[in-house]
Design an enzyme around this catalytic site. Structure first.
Site, mmCIF file in Angstrom:
data_model
loop_
_atom_site.group_PDB
_atom_site.id
_atom_site.type_symbol
_atom_site.label_atom_id
_atom_site.label_comp_id
_atom_site.label_asym_id
_atom_site.label_seq_id
_atom_site.Cartn_x
_atom_site.Cartn_y
_atom_site.Cartn_z
ATOM 1 N N ASP A 133 3.335 -1.551 -0.958
ATOM 2 C CA ASP A 133 3.686 -2.213 -2.213
ATOM 3 C C ASP A 133 4.820 -3.195 -1.932
ATOM 4 O O ASP A 133 5.422 -3.196 -0.862
ATOM 5 C CB ASP A 133 4.053 -1.197 -3.288
ATOM 6 C CG ASP A 133 5.295 -0.400 -2.966
ATOM 7 O OD1 ASP A 133 5.948 -0.687 -1.955
ATOM 8 O OD2 ASP A 133 5.610 0.522 -3.726
ATOM 9 N N SER A 134 5.124 -4.034 -2.903
ATOM 10 C CA SER A 134 6.080 -5.115 -2.668
ATOM 11 C C SER A 134 7.530 -4.665 -2.758
ATOM 12 O O SER A 134 8.431 -5.372 -2.314
ATOM 13 C CB SER A 134 5.850 -6.236 -3.686
ATOM 14 O OG SER A 134 6.217 -5.800 -4.986
ATOM 15 N N GLY A 135 7.771 -3.500 -3.368
ATOM 16 C CA GLY A 135 9.138 -3.059 -3.630
ATOM 17 C C GLY A 135 9.651 -3.512 -4.974
ATOM 18 O O GLY A 135 10.759 -3.146 -5.379
ATOM 19 N N GLY A 136 8.841 -4.311 -5.696
ATOM 20 C CA GLY A 136 9.282 -4.817 -7.000
ATOM 21 C C GLY A 136 9.597 -3.718 -7.992
ATOM 22 O O GLY A 136 10.593 -3.780 -8.723
ATOM 23 N N PHE A 137 8.761 -2.665 -8.028
ATOM 24 C CA PHE A 137 8.987 -1.581 -8.980
ATOM 25 C C PHE A 137 10.264 -0.822 -8.641
ATOM 26 O O PHE A 137 11.019 -0.429 -9.533
ATOM 27 C CB PHE A 137 7.797 -0.622 -8.990
ATOM 28 C CG PHE A 137 8.001 0.563 -9.903
ATOM 29 C CD1 PHE A 137 7.839 0.430 -11.267
ATOM 30 C CD2 PHE A 137 8.375 1.800 -9.392
ATOM 31 C CE1 PHE A 137 8.046 1.511 -12.115
ATOM 32 C CE2 PHE A 137 8.579 2.884 -10.230
ATOM 33 C CZ PHE A 137 8.412 2.731 -11.601
ATOM 34 N N ASP A 166 6.778 -8.976 -7.575
ATOM 35 C CA ASP A 166 6.623 -9.173 -9.016
ATOM 36 C C ASP A 166 7.833 -8.627 -9.754
ATOM 37 O O ASP A 166 8.686 -7.970 -9.182
ATOM 38 C CB ASP A 166 5.349 -8.480 -9.519
ATOM 39 C CG ASP A 166 5.402 -6.969 -9.317
ATOM 40 O OD1 ASP A 166 6.015 -6.513 -8.333
ATOM 41 O OD2 ASP A 166 4.839 -6.231 -10.144
ATOM 42 N N GLN A 185 0.851 -8.469 -14.754
ATOM 43 C CA GLN A 185 1.935 -7.915 -15.561
ATOM 44 C C GLN A 185 1.729 -8.330 -17.021
ATOM 45 O O GLN A 185 0.622 -8.605 -17.424
ATOM 46 C CB GLN A 185 3.288 -8.379 -15.011
ATOM 47 C CG GLN A 185 3.676 -7.727 -13.681
ATOM 48 C CD GLN A 185 4.090 -6.266 -13.844
ATOM 49 O OE1 GLN A 185 4.188 -5.730 -14.955
ATOM 50 N NE2 GLN A 185 4.339 -5.594 -12.723
ATOM 51 N N GLY A 241 3.294 -2.334 -13.954
ATOM 52 C CA GLY A 241 4.062 -2.226 -15.197
ATOM 53 C C GLY A 241 3.499 -1.269 -16.212
ATOM 54 O O GLY A 241 3.907 -1.294 -17.380
ATOM 55 N N ASP A 277 -2.572 5.141 -6.875
ATOM 56 C CA ASP A 277 -1.610 5.822 -6.000
ATOM 57 C C ASP A 277 -0.593 6.538 -6.871
ATOM 58 O O ASP A 277 -0.346 6.142 -8.010
ATOM 59 C CB ASP A 277 -0.875 4.823 -5.094
ATOM 60 C CG ASP A 277 0.301 4.165 -5.819
ATOM 61 O OD1 ASP A 277 1.447 4.611 -5.629
ATOM 62 O OD2 ASP A 277 0.064 3.215 -6.593
#
Length: 396
Positions: free
Chosen positions: A75-79, A129, A171, A198, A248
């Protein structure tokens, strides 16, 4: 459908176990293969902080580093950055935040995020994101959506690794028009797959299901759809019904480590918690299917359990789990608190488990009396109060 990836084919729908820091907690790669795990997820944010993407690249990439020869998604790490709340500042260039490990300042742009994920070398990377909270007012959600789309375009331009697929992330918070706008905009960018981000951040499940139904017609049918961070049994079925291919969540392994089971019943009414291990016992209360249960003591046909602060007996035929961990009584002894993550305090909880109520926060070095020990949690006494701390945070 089937995803054709550099490290193997992945049939869908598929659930991805989460190896946050390049390992699925309490499971070895061999055990994951024994249950036919086809693809894992690892977390860019955590790997960036420790041990670092450059070190992993020098190991030959994430597959070699974690000794896993099947597909991986990062994942991008955005969350995770979104979850830092007061510890981060979002601006157009990127996100400035403080490490939860040592408080050091970090700054990630969409371009740097792509550099990190390409160094990790997973089969699938996710665009950087901005995740909106629940609840979220319309103007804030709209601003975050616009930034997510601009960042997606920057990620698209910066991503150059041909053996890695880059997915965009839909999103739009909890507004139908914004979600549809996002699905359309990202579809026009022609990503090879799409995350749905999100959601499952505190909103009612029916709201999530309704939003999935709204965006489904606008997402390319020939490309995979990934509902991010969702993995409870009911959500998996509801998601597949609404066209989702990938999921996931940390839930399965976290539940197993903490001895949590799900109630299942064919009546559709619920399962009774009784004051004695038989159907003759008085009913204390009833719970809906899917309720999480902590098993305190196993029995022949009946388990003594804790549910939402109440204790009693439930029929074992209505409880299902693959693994349960327990604390065992020991001759009491003194230990001191430590923090293996480098923090200065340790949480003291009412029950075992990361989601149970925190009843105290104590500094590293505090002396405690250990009453029971388990692989993951131990029952201790601090200042005359009894509760639980992670066994890993005890020095003895």
């Amino acid at each position: 459908g089937t995803l054709h990836l550099p490290h193997g084919d992945v049939p869908t729908p598929i659930f991805m176990p989460v190896g946050t820091q390049a390992t699925v907690k309490a499971m070895s790669p061999r055990e994951l293969k024994e249950i036919d795990t086809r693809i894992l997820l690892s977390n860019t944010y955590h790997l960036f902080l420790r041990p670092g993407h450059e070190l992993i690249r020098d190991f030959g990439g994430l597959h070699n580093f974690m000794q896993w020869d099947r597909p991986i998604l990062t994942d991008s790490g955005g969350f995770q950055v979104f979850s830092l709340s007061e510890m981060r500042k979002i601006r157009e260039e990127g996100v400035e935040f403080r490490s939860h490990l040592d408080g050091s300042k970090c700054f990630i742009t969409p371009e740097y995020d792509m550099e990190i994920q390409q160094a990790l070398g997973a089969d699938i990377a996710m665009a950087f994101d901005e995740c909106s909270p629940y609840p979220c007012d319309y103007e804030r959600a709209k601003a975050a959506l616009g930034r997510t789309h601009r960042w997606a375009a920057r990620c698209r331009r910066a991503h150059t690794r041909e053996d890695q697929a880059l997915f965009g992330i839909v999103q739009g918070a909890f507004y139908k028009d914004l979600r549809i706008e996002s699905a359309k905009t990202l579809a026009d960018m022609d990503f090879p797959g799409y995350g749905i981000g999100g959601l499952s951040v505190g909103e009612p499940k029916p709201m999530m299901y309704e939003l999935l139904e709204e965006i489904e017609p606008y997402m390319p049918r020939e490309k995979p759809r990934y509902l991010m961070g969702v993995g409870s049994p009911d959500c998996l079925l509801e998601g597949v019904e609404r066209g989702v291919d990938m999921f996931d969540c940390v839930l399965p392994t976290r539940n197993a480590r903490n001895g949590t089971l799900y109630v299942r019943t064919n009546t559709g009414i619920g399962l009774n918690l009784r004051n004695a291990p038989s159907t003759e016992g008085d009913i204390i209360t009833s719970f809906k299917p899917g309720t999480q249960v902590k098993v305190l003591k196993r029995g022949n046909g009946w388990h003594y359990v804790s549910v939402n602060g109440k204790e009693g007996y439930m029929s074992s035929k209505f409880l299902s789990a693959y693994h349960v961990s327990y604390t065992k009584p020991v001759k009491s002894f003194t230990a001191t608190l430590k923090n293996i993550n480098g923090g200065s305090v340790v949480n003291f909880r009412l029950y075992p488990g990361m989601k149970t109520k925190i009843i105290g926060v104590y500094p590293v070095g505090t002396k405690v009396t250990v009453l029971e020990m388990g692989d993951n949690w131990s029952k201790v006494e601090i200042d005359g109060k009894t509760g639980y701390v992670s066994t890993y945070f005890l020095k003895y």
